[in-house]
Enzyme design. Structure first.
Site, PDB file in Angstrom:
ATOM      1  CE  LYS A  92      -4.194  -1.979   1.800  1.00  0.00           C
ATOM      2  NZ  LYS A  92      -5.458  -1.829   2.482  1.00  0.00           N
ATOM      3  CE  LYS A 130      -5.622  -7.580  -2.422  1.00  0.00           C
ATOM      4  NZ  LYS A 130      -5.741  -7.231  -1.162  1.00  0.00           N
ATOM      5  CE  LYS A 171     -10.494   0.376  -1.228  1.00  0.00           C
ATOM      6  NZ  LYS A 171      -9.808  -0.736  -0.484  1.00  0.00           N
TER       7      LYS A 171
HETATM    8  N1  AQP Z   1      -9.587 -10.353  -4.054  1.00  0.00           N
HETATM    9  C1  AQP Z   1      -9.721 -11.123  -2.562  1.00  0.00           C
HETATM   10  N2  AQP Z   1     -10.131 -12.186  -2.307  1.00  0.00           N
HETATM   11  C2  AQP Z   1     -10.609 -12.802  -1.290  1.00  0.00           C
HETATM   12  N3  AQP Z   1     -10.752 -11.812  -0.019  1.00  0.00           N
HETATM   13  C3  AQP Z   1     -10.483 -10.558  -0.410  1.00  0.00           C
HETATM   14  N4  AQP Z   1     -10.606  -9.494   0.350  1.00  0.00           N
HETATM   15  C4  AQP Z   1     -10.298  -8.385  -0.397  1.00  0.00           C
HETATM   16  N5  AQP Z   1      -9.953  -8.739  -1.444  1.00  0.00           N
HETATM   17  C5  AQP Z   1     -10.058 -10.173  -1.606  1.00  0.00           C
HETATM   18  C6  AQP Z   1     -11.000  -9.719   1.783  1.00  0.00           C
HETATM   19  O1  AQP Z   1     -12.038  -8.649   2.199  1.00  0.00           O
HETATM   20  C7  AQP Z   1     -12.178  -8.373   3.381  1.00  0.00           C
HETATM   21  C8  AQP Z   1     -12.418  -6.794   3.611  1.00  0.00           C
HETATM   22  O2  AQP Z   1     -11.026  -6.076   3.179  1.00  0.00           O
HETATM   23  P1  AQP Z   1     -10.592  -4.727   3.049  1.00  0.00           P
HETATM   24  O3  AQP Z   1     -11.642  -3.911   4.244  1.00  0.00           O
HETATM   25  O4  AQP Z   1      -9.225  -4.527   3.236  1.00  0.00           O
HETATM   26  O5  AQP Z   1     -11.321  -4.366   1.677  1.00  0.00           O
HETATM   27  P2  AQP Z   1     -10.900  -3.318   0.750  1.00  0.00           P
HETATM   28  O6  AQP Z   1     -10.019  -2.471   1.342  1.00  0.00           O
HETATM   29  O7  AQP Z   1     -11.941  -3.332  -0.116  1.00  0.00           O
HETATM   30  O8  AQP Z   1      -9.929  -4.594  -0.104  1.00  0.00           O
HETATM   31  P3  AQP Z   1      -8.941  -4.290  -1.409  1.00  0.00           P
HETATM   32  O9  AQP Z   1      -9.795  -4.383  -2.512  1.00  0.00           O
HETATM   33  O10 AQP Z   1      -7.979  -5.466  -1.350  1.00  0.00           O
HETATM   34  O11 AQP Z   1      -8.392  -3.178  -0.886  1.00  0.00           O
HETATM   35  P4  AQP Z   1      -7.082  -2.565  -1.669  1.00  0.00           P
HETATM   36  O12 AQP Z   1      -7.023  -2.393  -2.942  1.00  0.00           O
HETATM   37  O13 AQP Z   1      -6.759  -1.012  -0.827  1.00  0.00           O
HETATM   38  O14 AQP Z   1      -5.903  -3.282  -1.053  1.00  0.00           O
HETATM   39  C9  AQP Z   1     -10.891  -8.885   4.026  1.00  0.00           C
HETATM   40  O15 AQP Z   1     -11.096  -9.891   4.918  1.00  0.00           O
HETATM   41  C10 AQP Z   1     -10.228  -9.144   2.889  1.00  0.00           C
HETATM   42  O16 AQP Z   1      -9.273 -10.195   3.133  1.00  0.00           O
END
Ligand code: AQP
Length: 337
Positions: free
Chosen positions: A116, A199, A202
């Site tokens: 990040k 993965k 967002k």
């Molecule tokens: N691709 C994924 N596959 C399985 N689980 C996932 N999670 C996130 N992406 C995947 C799980 O979702 C939960 C909430 O995560 P978060 O609050 O970190 O949500 P987010 O910020 O929207 O996740 P992102 O998209 O992965 O954010 P960025 O891009 O900022 O890194 C968690 O339990 C996570 O494991």
């Protein structure tokens, strides 16, 4: 009467308007199932969201939107405790104690921070982003959670939680439950539909491979139909050689309850197009009522807010007790009332 069920705790950030399919299949779906068998605490983690810049008006709206989506996904406030993290000040208070227990070196090894901070430019990352895994440690330990349902990307943070719980217990006496990660193999990591080596996230470089649950269903269908597969034609689950097809099969299997082997048999001799068309239909059938239910909760913000207030009250009762014990163990002088 306190519950005798094992306890689970998890959270989701209100950082994007819509949840994506990775959030849902990797985490939220398990939350819904676990509320039936566990004493479940789920929260919208707004304090985590502000580790990167947020527009205040959007953050407030996205916090309500996240809660509405959790309810639309099937969380039932009668069966679980649903709340907003900042409504329970004990999270930030226990985080400080944990910050004073965690090593700078071990915090520096967190890969999520590395990823990040690289995205935001290493020099621009906040101290909050650096210590966010420690806040997560406090989130979990406050509730004496036995299990933490998350996606694979969070495994390292649960390991850190276990280490710090052990360290605190070793230094000050038995205080915290040491939690286990609850990560389902099949949905531990949902991949980007355009680049199945990364993965679904967002913050992907292009939105084409990201399925947002609140997107217009037509957009969703289009994204599924243009998912990257491979030059072969065989529909087979093989994560190494066929990551794109395997990802589609995992999603399909989880959403329909059909085993992957059953799907492989059903699509034997068929083209990728057939699989994608059918999966697009399954997705549309899933997201359409989800969008409607989310909107219904948003249309009644008063009920939503009062439900979150009740959740915070229930959560605080547990969190305050754990925090008082931790303060006492550390040797902080109790304030006289
Ligand atoms: N691709 C994924 N596959 C399985 N689980 C996932 N999670 C996130 N992406 C995947 C799980 O979702 C939960 C909430 O995560 P978060 O609050 O970190 O949500 P987010 O910020 O929207 O996740 P992102 O998209 O992965 O954010 P960025 O891009 O900022 O890194 C968690 O339990 C996570 O494991």
């Amino acid at each position: 009467m306190p519950s005798t069920r094992p306890r689970v705790l998890s959270g989701i950030q209100p950082t994007a308007g819509s949840f994506h399919l990775g959030n849902y299949l990797g985490a939220v779906r398990q939350w819904v199932a676990l509320q039936e068998s566990h004493d479940a605490f789920y929260m919208v983690v707004d304090l985590h969201a502000i580790t990167v810049p947020q527009d205040p008006v959007e953050l407030r709206a996205n916090t309500r939107l996240a809660a509405a989506q959790l309810l639309a996904a099937g969380l039932d406030p009668e069966r679980c405790t649903l709340f907003v993290q900042s409504h329970v000040p004990e999270h930030a208070q226990l985080a400080w104690i944990m910050n004073c227990l965690a090593g700078f070196g071990e915090a520096s090894r967190m890969t999520q921070f590395k990823d990040k901070s690289a995205k935001h430019g290493a020099g621009n990352a906040t101290v909050g982003l650096f210590t966010y895994p420690i806040l997560q440690v406090a989130d979990i330990l406050l509730y004496q959670a036995n299990q933490v349902p998350v996606g694979e990307d969070q495994r390292q943070h649960i390991e850190l939680t276990r280490d710090l719980a052990d360290r605190f217990n070793g230094r000050f006496g038995e205080t915290f439950t040491v939690p286990e990660p609850y990560i389902l193999k099949e949905t531990a990591k949902i991949y980007d539909l355009q680049d199945p080596s990364i993965k679904m996230s967002k913050s992907a470089s292009t939105p084409k491979g990201l399925i947002n649950l609140l997107d217009d269903p037509k957009t969703t269908a289009k994204k599924v139909k243009s998912a990257v597969t491979d030059t072969d034609t065989v529909i087979k689950y093989d994560t190494e050689n066929k990551p794109g097809v395997s990802n589609l099969l995992s999603i399909y299997s989880t959403l329909t309850g059909k085993a992957i082997a059953e799907l492989e048999a059903e699509y034997e001799g068929k083209m990728y197009g057939a699989l994608k068309t059918d999966l697009a239909e399954v997705m549309v059938e899933f997201v359409t009522p989800f969008r409607t239910r989310t909107q219904q909760y948003l249309d009644d913000p008063e009920t939503l807010d009062s439900l979150l207030a009740k959740g915070a009250e229930k959560a605080r009762a547990v969190a305050a007790e754990t925090l008082a014990t931790a303060y006492d163990k550390v040797g902080l002088l109790p304030a006289k009332h």
